[in-house]
Design an enzyme around this catalytic site. Structure first.
Site, PDB file in Angstrom:
ATOM      1  N   CYS A 173      28.260  -2.262  -5.888  1.00 35.49           N
ATOM      2  CA  CYS A 173      29.680  -2.043  -5.570  1.00 35.49           C
ATOM      3  C   CYS A 173      29.946  -2.245  -4.078  1.00 35.49           C
ATOM      4  CB  CYS A 173      30.096  -0.632  -5.975  1.00 35.49           C
ATOM      5  SG  CYS A 173      29.840  -0.256  -7.721  1.00 35.49           S
ATOM      6  N   SER A 174      29.076  -1.703  -3.245  1.00 38.36           N
ATOM      7  CA  SER A 174      29.264  -1.760  -1.788  1.00 38.36           C
ATOM      8  C   SER A 174      28.799  -3.060  -1.156  1.00 38.36           C
ATOM      9  CB  SER A 174      28.509  -0.610  -1.116  1.00 38.36           C
ATOM     10  OG  SER A 174      29.203   0.590  -1.302  1.00 38.36           O
TER      11      SER A 174
END
Length: 161
Positions: free
Chosen positions: A49-50
Site C-alpha cells: 500500500c505504501s
C-alpha cells in the site's frame, strides 16, 4: 456479493482527515458526483500500500485529471488519524482524498471485505480500484491476493479511462 459495473456506490458514513480533525462524510455523496477513481487498500503503512499502490496515484494524479477524473479517493480500514498521517507521510494531501472506513462498513457493504486475522489485521478491505461516474460503478479491478498491485494500480485505471 462484490461491487460490479452498473452497481450504485453503497451509502455509509466514512471519516476523512481534515486540519480541524476527522470529519464524517457519506460515501454516496462524496463518491456520487462526477468521475471518481476510488481505490481500496488493506491498510495504511503496509508495504504494498505504501510502496506501490498509493504512490502510483499520487505521482500520476495529473494524468488522471487530464482524462476527466474529478476526484481520486482512497479507502482503508483504518481510522482518520492514521489515514491523515499516511497521507502526510506520502505527500498525498493535495491529490488523494482519504476515506477512513474504521469499522469496515463500506468494505462490507461493497462486498470487498476480507479476513486478515491470520496476519493480525482482522477485517480489512480487499485491494481494488474502481471508476465511478455519478455514483455508478463503470469498472472495477479487484486483486486476487492482497500484496498484488496489478489490476488495481494506477496504470490499469488509466487504461480504462
Amino acid at each position: 456479493m462484490a461491487l460490479t459495473a452498473g452497481d450504485t456506490v453503497p451509502d455509509v458514513t466514512l471519516m476523512t482527515p481534515t486540519a480541524d480533525g476527522p470529519k464524517s462524510v457519506q460515501s454516496a455523496e462524496t463518491l456520487g458526483t462526477g468521475t471518481v477513481v476510488l481505490f481500496g487498500v488493506p491498510g495504511a503503512f503496509t508495504p504494498a500500500c505504501s510502496d506501490t499502490h498509493l504512490p502510483g496515484y499520487v505521482l500520476r494524479a495529473e494524468e488522471l485529471k487530464e482524462k476527466g477524473v474529478d476526484t481520486v479517493a482512497c479507502t482503508a480500514v483504518n481510522d482518520a488519524f492514521v489515514l491523515g498521517a499516511w497521507s502526510e507521510a506520502r505527500n498525498a494531501d493535495d491529490s488523494v482524498l482519504m476515506l477512513a472506513d474504521g469499522n469496515a462498513d463500506f468494505a462490507k457493504a461493497a462486498g470487498l471485505d476480507m479476513d486478515g486475522s491470520k496476519f493480525g489485521l482482522g477485517t480489512r478491505s480487499r485491494r481494488y480500484a474502481t471508476i465511478i461516474k455519478d455514483g455508478v460503478v463503470q469498472w472495477i479491478g479487484v486483486e486476487d491476493a492482497p500484496p498484488n498491485v496489478d489490476v488495481s494500480g494506477v496504470e490499469s485505471v488509466l487504461k480504462q479511462l
